[in-house]
Design a protein around this motif. Structure first.
Motif, PDB file in Angstrom:
ATOM      1  N   ALA A 566       0.829  -1.207   0.000  1.00 40.87           N
ATOM      2  CA  ALA A 566       0.000   0.000   0.000  1.00 40.87           C
ATOM      3  C   ALA A 566       0.865   1.259   0.000  1.00 40.87           C
ATOM      4  N   LEU A 567       0.432   2.244  -0.766  1.00 36.53           N
ATOM      5  CA  LEU A 567       1.094   3.545  -0.790  1.00 36.53           C
ATOM      6  C   LEU A 567       0.310   4.530   0.069  1.00 36.53           C
ATOM      7  N   THR A 568       1.028   5.446   0.671  1.00 42.00           N
ATOM      8  CA  THR A 568       0.380   6.516   1.422  1.00 42.00           C
ATOM      9  C   THR A 568       0.767   7.861   0.808  1.00 42.00           C
ATOM     10  N   ILE A 569      -0.200   8.756   0.760  1.00 37.33           N
ATOM     11  CA  ILE A 569       0.039  10.138   0.325  1.00 37.33           C
ATOM     12  C   ILE A 569      -0.518  11.047   1.409  1.00 37.33           C
ATOM     13  N   PRO A 570       0.401  11.776   2.077  1.00 40.37           N
ATOM     14  CA  PRO A 570       1.847  11.881   1.858  1.00 40.37           C
ATOM     15  C   PRO A 570       2.579  10.641   2.347  1.00 40.37           C
ATOM     16  N   SER A 571       3.814  10.474   1.860  1.00 42.30           N
ATOM     17  CA  SER A 571       4.591   9.297   2.240  1.00 42.30           C
ATOM     18  C   SER A 571       5.368   9.529   3.522  1.00 42.30           C
ATOM     19  N   LYS A 572       5.718  10.775   3.805  1.00 36.85           N
ATOM     20  CA  LYS A 572       6.403  11.088   5.058  1.00 36.85           C
ATOM     21  C   LYS A 572       6.319  12.575   5.351  1.00 36.85           C
ATOM     22  N   GLY A 573       6.638  12.908   6.581  1.00 37.01           N
ATOM     23  CA  GLY A 573       6.691  14.300   6.989  1.00 37.01           C
ATOM     24  C   GLY A 573       8.089  14.642   7.449  1.00 37.01           C
ATOM     25  N   LEU A 574       8.559  15.810   7.080  1.00 29.26           N
ATOM     26  CA  LEU A 574       9.890  16.274   7.483  1.00 29.26           C
ATOM     27  C   LEU A 574       9.729  17.416   8.482  1.00 29.26           C
ATOM     28  N   LEU A 575      10.269  17.238   9.668  1.00 28.73           N
ATOM     29  CA  LEU A 575      10.261  18.301  10.658  1.00 28.73           C
ATOM     30  C   LEU A 575      11.397  19.260  10.319  1.00 28.73           C
ATOM     31  N   LYS A 576      11.035  20.470   9.924  1.00 25.21           N
ATOM     32  CA  LYS A 576      12.007  21.461   9.466  1.00 25.21           C
ATOM     33  C   LYS A 576      12.151  22.580  10.493  1.00 25.21           C
ATOM     34  N   ALA A 577      13.282  23.281  10.442  1.00 26.54           N
ATOM     35  CA  ALA A 577      13.521  24.383  11.376  1.00 26.54           C
ATOM     36  C   ALA A 577      14.480  25.384  10.774  1.00 26.54           C
ATOM     37  N   CYS A 578      14.392  26.608  11.253  1.00 25.61           N
ATOM     38  CA  CYS A 578      15.395  27.615  10.941  1.00 25.61           C
ATOM     39  C   CYS A 578      15.420  28.646  12.058  1.00 25.61           C
ATOM     40  N   ALA A 579      16.561  29.284  12.207  1.00 25.82           N
ATOM     41  CA  ALA A 579      16.721  30.338  13.212  1.00 25.82           C
ATOM     42  C   ALA A 579      16.168  31.642  12.651  1.00 25.82           C
ATOM     43  N   MET A 580      15.536  32.428  13.517  1.00 24.53           N
ATOM     44  CA  MET A 580      14.919  33.657  13.020  1.00 24.53           C
ATOM     45  C   MET A 580      15.104  34.813  13.988  1.00 24.53           C
ATOM     46  N   SER A 581      15.145  35.994  13.413  1.00 26.24           N
ATOM     47  CA  SER A 581      15.051  37.230  14.182  1.00 26.24           C
ATOM     48  C   SER A 581      13.578  37.579  14.300  1.00 26.24           C
ATOM     49  N   LEU A 582      13.075  37.679  15.539  1.00 26.06           N
ATOM     50  CA  LEU A 582      11.657  37.945  15.793  1.00 26.06           C
ATOM     51  C   LEU A 582      11.525  38.952  16.934  1.00 26.06           C
ATOM     52  N   PRO A 583      12.023  40.168  16.752  1.00 23.84           N
ATOM     53  CA  PRO A 583      12.083  41.105  17.881  1.00 23.84           C
ATOM     54  C   PRO A 583      10.725  41.474  18.451  1.00 23.84           C
ATOM     55  N   ASP A 584       9.717  41.656  17.601  1.00 19.73           N
ATOM     56  CA  ASP A 584       8.400  42.055  18.101  1.00 19.73           C
ATOM     57  C   ASP A 584       7.729  40.927  18.873  1.00 19.73           C
ATOM     58  N   LEU A 585       7.773  39.732  18.313  1.00 23.51           N
ATOM     59  CA  LEU A 585       7.162  38.594  18.986  1.00 23.51           C
ATOM     60  C   LEU A 585       7.876  38.296  20.299  1.00 23.51           C
ATOM     61  N   TRP A 586       9.199  38.356  20.293  1.00 28.64           N
ATOM     62  CA  TRP A 586       9.968  38.084  21.514  1.00 28.64           C
ATOM     63  C   TRP A 586       9.613  39.095  22.599  1.00 28.64           C
ATOM     64  N   LYS A 587       9.522  40.356  22.240  1.00 33.73           N
ATOM     65  CA  LYS A 587       9.187  41.396  23.223  1.00 33.73           C
ATOM     66  C   LYS A 587       7.809  41.158  23.825  1.00 33.73           C
ATOM     67  N   SER A 588       6.872  40.691  23.005  1.00 28.21           N
ATOM     68  CA  SER A 588       5.499  40.490  23.488  1.00 28.21           C
ATOM     69  C   SER A 588       5.382  39.305  24.436  1.00 28.21           C
ATOM     70  N   ARG A 589       6.365  38.407  24.420  1.00 25.47           N
ATOM     71  CA  ARG A 589       6.317  37.209  25.273  1.00 25.47           C
ATOM     72  C   ARG A 589       7.378  37.256  26.370  1.00 25.47           C
ATOM     73  N   CYS A 590       7.901  38.430  26.662  1.00 23.75           N
ATOM     74  CA  CYS A 590       8.945  38.562  27.682  1.00 23.75           C
ATOM     75  C   CYS A 590       8.384  38.372  29.082  1.00 23.75           C
TER      76      CYS A 590
END
Length: 742
Positions: A566-590
């Motif tokens: 049996a085939l599945t669609i989707p066949s797999k999931g890739l957990l992806k990540a990257c580093a980001m600058s998020l000054p406004d969001l970070w300030k709001s959750r301080c």
């Protein structure tokens, strides 16, 4: 709400009360949280927190035991981490405006009532404003502050904050809804001044009108003073292809080349968004918006007098440009003092930059609102007029727009497909109309069907597109859809649109069974050769990307009816990540410290603070549309942390990967999402990353922002890489990610 419950109540008994609770919730509930309930049992109280099971899509009420000092929580995430309390308390502009207005309004000893008191900030401001008055003047209920808060976790937090600031004897805290307060029992006399902040992005959604009605009828003196004094809603007509894509599926899919018709000319609005205002940050799409009118005033609500439950206004709006009206963008302006010198506005920046109510700081607790004009919009020429009919109820504002040319067309759009209409989120409607998304699914299914003549295909979730696509591509294929959420409505929908897709009404079989109960008897002893699904649909509002792994759970439960190849669609999931600058969001959750002079440090853990935490503490993952999170920038390559293999039953997963920074900047956190690999060859991939607007990402903010540089530019104090290590627990769907900077 204690009066709603018997003296003792089991968890089962509580769940039986949920239908009643859901009705009660539409009356004034002064809280930023809508997924918790409180009950009394003997001498103690229990909190029931609604928790979503990410692997089944089901929800359950989890008991959180209370002790004198706080709560013993039986799940990891802080109780209030996903609420807007923290962001609101970090809004210095809001806090300053309320302080200035309260100090200006309270000029003598009086009785102040704070409705929806939260952490008690406004109550403490009021108590401090009266602090210089002679205590001998404080008789007969004068010189007192009553703080009313219905949500028990906030009451506990408020009492801690009051003790920390030496205010516990100056403020009377009542754990009730305001419409449960009794004169002479809970409060000795009617209050002279009302201070309150029970506003959402639309203004009315938290029960402002019924709350004010009851307060004026029962709790306040005649002609009281109030902070705020008045709120005014404004709107502007706009043309925006992006906003149009979020609601008009019929027009947008007309240009698709796959031959699939999710809507038809006769049923053009069979799939639609709910007719309501949607909270959205509009500043990020300013370049994609064409303004078609000047701002116009819609409604005015005076807090100092009793409001009406229903109101209507008719406006004739002149167009300032040629174009097509796709939406109304609205906002509100608070006048906090009676004289009209202190204001707060939620206007977009193209408006606020021209006024004294300038909004310079990004915040997430209040946004603009968008009302979608039905269908493909209304054409207008510069100087032409459009008639707007605005209506407000107790809890919402709605609009009807028409020009002379469009009256018949708009009426027809409102009437068509009313009985069969499926209501989806704007993001999912935009996804269904997206040509790239449809093409990738088409390629994946075509590839899976190559060489298969007689195949049993099963659609495991509520996808509307996939059953029609498979039926369109193969005349011999047998297709079963489960529709676990839509159930009978899914069947009715397929029967309605099948003729327009050249299919018989019974072309797709719909089984009224959950995946875990399915056997070969239900498939007439045929094994499933192709299992497909749409696991990247927009689920619950507060769910993280990897909490859409219900498809994998269903695939696991269906293992006994799947063929060996049996085939599945989707066949797999890739957990992806990257580093980001998020000054406004970070300030709001301080982390919070002093707010207008009042120490709030005791609330940080419960509210799920992320920024300025001790390095040993771990911050929660939070779901956000990154594109709506203020200023942001990617600082690293996008890396794969872990894979989920859907060709096999669910199992524990681990992954570890190094992130190399490729830009110089300040890293505030990591953004994590899932890319869905549609075919075994990994050639067809649908991404849900931060450059995609239809999906939320998971954001893990750092306790302390890090200066980062590319590896070749190493310098003291800067990081050039980080290691992400992830583990997935299939028993509860929880994902843990650890960070280590180099």
């Amino acid at each position: 709400m204690a009066s709603l419950f018997p003296k003792t109540l089991t968890a089962t008994g509580f769940l039986q009360l949920l239908p009643r609770l859901s009705r009660i919730h539409h009356s004034p509930v002064h809280s930023k949280v809508t997924t918790s309930r409180t009950m009394s049992s003997g001498s103690s109280q229990r909190i029931f927190q609604l928790k979503i099971d990410p692997l089944t899509g089901n929800s359950e009420w989890v008991v959180i035991e209370e002790d004198e000092e706080g709560f013993t929580q039986n799940f990891q995430q802080p109780l209030l981490a996903t609420t807007c309390y923290l962001d609101m308390l970090n809004d210095s502009r809001r806090n300053r405006a309320f302080r200035e207005a309260i100090e200006k309004t309270i000029t003598k000893p009086c009785h102040v009532l704070d409705i929806g008191a939260g952490t008690g900030l406004l109550s403490m401001m009021a108590a401090r404003a009266m602090g210089s008055f002679d205590s001998t003047e404080c008789d007969g209920g004068k010189g007192m502050v009553t703080a009313c808060e219905s949500y028990l976790p906030m009451v506990k937090l408020m009492k801690k904050v009051l003790r920390l600031n030496g205010m516990e004897k100056k403020i009377k805290v009542i754990n009730k809804r305001s419409d449960e307060l009794e004169l002479g029992v809970d409060i000795p006399s009617r209050a002279d001044i009302l201070v309150s902040e029970i506003l959402d992005s639309e203004l009315l959604g938290e029960g402002l009108i019924p709350t004010l009605q009851h307060a004026h009828d029962v709790l306040l003196v005649e002609n009281p003073l109030t902070v705020p004094y008045r709120a005014t809603t404004y709107g502007q007509l706009v043309e925006s292809p992006f906003l149009w894509q979020l609601h008009d599926l019929h027009s947008n899919e007309a240009s698709a080349c796959d031959g699939i018709h999710l809507t038809t000319p006769e049923l053009d609005s069979i799939i639609n968004v709910k007719g309501q205002q949607y909270a959205m940050h509009c500043d990020p799409i300013q370049e994609e918006i064409k303004l078609l009118s000047e701002p116009f005033k819609i409604f005015e609500f005076d807090f100092w007098k009793r409001p009406e439950s229903h109101g209507e206004t008719h406006l004739c709006i002149e167009a300032i440009n040629d174009g097509k009206v796709h939406a109304i963008i609205s906002w509100w302006v608070l006048q906090l003092d009676r004289e009209g010198t202190i204001f707060y506005s939620t206007a977009p920046r193209w408006i606020s930059s021209l006024t004294t109510t300038s909004s310079v700081d990004w915040c997430d607790h209040w946004k603009q609102c968008v009302w979608f004009v039905p269908g493909s919009g209304i054409s207008i020429s510069k100087g032409g007029e459009i008639h707007l009919h605005a209506i407000h109820t107790d809890t919402s504002i709605s609009y009807k727009l028409e020009s002379q040319k469009q009256k018949t067309e708009v009426l027809q759009q409102e009437l068509s497909a009313r009985d069969l209409q499926l209501v989806l989120s704007p993001e999912r409607i935009a996804m269904y109309g997206d040509k790239e998304w449809r093409l990738l699914n088409l390629k994946a299914v075509e590839s899976a069907l190559q060489g298969r003549v007689k195949t049993l295909c099963m659609v495991a979730d509520d996808s509307l597109f996939l059953p029609l696509l498979v039926a369109h591509l193969s005349e011999t294929l047998r297709i079963i859809s489960l529709f676990p959420g839509l159930r009978e409505k899914g069947l009715q929908y397929l029967q309605a649109v099948s003729p327009s897709n050249g299919l018989s009404r019974d072309r797709v079989e719909v089984l009224d069974k959950r995946a875990k109960h399915l056997t070969l008897c239900d498939t007439h002893q045929d094994k499933v050769d192709l299992l497909i699904g749409e696991p990247f649909y927009c689920g619950h509002h507060g769910m993280l990307p990897w909490q859409n792994l219900r498809f994998w759970k269903d695939r696991t439960m269906l293992d006994s009816v799947l063929s060996e190849d049996a085939l599945t669609i989707p066949s797999k999931g890739l957990l992806k990540a990257c580093a980001m600058s998020l000054p406004d969001l970070w300030k709001s959750r301080c982390c919070l410290s002093k707010i207008q002079g009042f120490d709030h440090s005791v609330v940080n853990t419960m509210l799920g603070a992320c920024g300025n935490l001790p390095e040993s503490d771990d911050s929660p993952f939070l779901p956000f549309f990154v594109w709506q999170s203020g200023e942001f920038a990617e600082l690293s390559e996008r890396i794969t942390v872990m894979e989920f293999d859907f060709s096999k039953p669910m199992s524990p997963c681990q992954g570890k990967s190094q992130v190399k920074f490729d830009k110089t900047g300040i890293c505030h956190g990591f953004v994590v999402w899932i890319d869905w690999v549609m075919d075994p060859q990994s050639c067809i991939v649908i991404s849900t990353g931060p450059d995609k607007r239809y999906w939320k990402q998971g954001v893990k903010l750092l306790a302390t922002p890090r200066a980062v540089v590319p590896e070749g530019q190493r310098n003291a104090g800067s990081c050039y890489s980080a290691v992400l290590e992830a583990s997935f627990n299939p028993s509860n769907g929880e994902l843990k990610i650890q960070l280590d900077f180099s």
